[in-house]
Write a protein that holds these residues in place. Structure first.
Motif, PDB file in Angstrom:
ATOM      1  N   GLU A 125      -0.304 -11.983   0.172  1.00  0.00           N
ATOM      2  CA  GLU A 125       1.076 -11.909   0.654  1.00  0.00           C
ATOM      3  C   GLU A 125       1.292 -12.827   1.855  1.00  0.00           C
ATOM      4  N   VAL A 126       0.340 -12.851   2.781  1.00  0.00           N
ATOM      5  CA  VAL A 126       0.460 -13.718   3.958  1.00  0.00           C
ATOM      6  C   VAL A 126       0.432 -15.176   3.532  1.00  0.00           C
ATOM      7  N   GLN A 127      -0.411 -15.481   2.551  1.00  0.00           N
ATOM      8  CA  GLN A 127      -0.516 -16.854   2.074  1.00  0.00           C
ATOM      9  C   GLN A 127       0.794 -17.299   1.432  1.00  0.00           C
ATOM     10  N   THR A 128       1.404 -16.453   0.630  1.00  0.00           N
ATOM     11  CA  THR A 128       2.685 -16.827   0.004  1.00  0.00           C
ATOM     12  C   THR A 128       3.812 -16.845   1.023  1.00  0.00           C
ATOM     13  N   LEU A 129       3.742 -16.010   2.042  1.00  0.00           N
ATOM     14  CA  LEU A 129       4.779 -15.958   3.059  1.00  0.00           C
ATOM     15  C   LEU A 129       4.822 -17.256   3.856  1.00  0.00           C
TER      16      LEU A 129
ATOM     17  N   MET B 205       0.850  -1.176   0.000  1.00  0.00           N
ATOM     18  CA  MET B 205       0.000   0.000   0.000  1.00  0.00           C
ATOM     19  C   MET B 205       0.895   1.239   0.000  1.00  0.00           C
ATOM     20  N   ASP B 206       0.709   2.054  -0.946  1.00  0.00           N
ATOM     21  CA  ASP B 206       1.532   3.254  -1.045  1.00  0.00           C
ATOM     22  C   ASP B 206       0.819   4.452  -0.433  1.00  0.00           C
TER      23      ASP B 206
ATOM     24  N   TRP C  43     -11.912   0.077  -2.572  1.00  0.00           N
ATOM     25  CA  TRP C  43     -10.447   0.232  -2.575  1.00  0.00           C
ATOM     26  C   TRP C  43      -9.813  -0.563  -1.441  1.00  0.00           C
ATOM     27  N   VAL C  44     -10.411  -0.493  -0.258  1.00  0.00           N
ATOM     28  CA  VAL C  44      -9.837  -1.176   0.902  1.00  0.00           C
ATOM     29  C   VAL C  44      -9.909  -2.686   0.724  1.00  0.00           C
TER      30      VAL C  44
ATOM     31  N   GLU D   4      -4.849  -8.183  -1.314  1.00  0.00           N
ATOM     32  CA  GLU D   4      -3.395  -8.244  -1.524  1.00  0.00           C
ATOM     33  C   GLU D   4      -2.676  -8.678  -0.255  1.00  0.00           C
ATOM     34  N   LEU D   5      -3.130  -8.200   0.898  1.00  0.00           N
ATOM     35  CA  LEU D   5      -2.523  -8.580   2.172  1.00  0.00           C
ATOM     36  C   LEU D   5      -2.659 -10.075   2.410  1.00  0.00           C
TER      37      LEU D   5
END
Length: 64
Positions: free
Chosen positions: A57-61, A1-2, A46-47, A53-54
């Motif tokens: 990312e957690v799933q791939t981590l 998130m930018d 948007w949220v 995306e979060l």
């Protein structure tokens, strides 16, 4: 998130607040409520994308 996303959300909030006050003072409470609802729905879309995306990312981590 930018940081740009936070500014976009803040801009929508400010715009909705100003439009809401203008419409309420003009006696258009129904339209003010619809503007507020539209702003909330827009920001929620948007949220939801950022939450998705979060979770990705957690799933791939954790290799789930």
């Amino acid at each position: 998130m930018d940081i740009g996303a936070l500014f976009q959300i803040a801009a929508v909030g400010i715009l909705v607040a100003v439009l809401n006050q203008v419409l309420i003072r003009a006696g258009r409470e129904e339209q003010a409520m619809m503007i507020s609802l539209a702003g909330i729905v827009l920001v929620l879309f948007w949220v939801i994308q950022y939450v998705n995306e979060l979770f990705t990312e957690v799933q791939t981590l954790f290799n789930l």
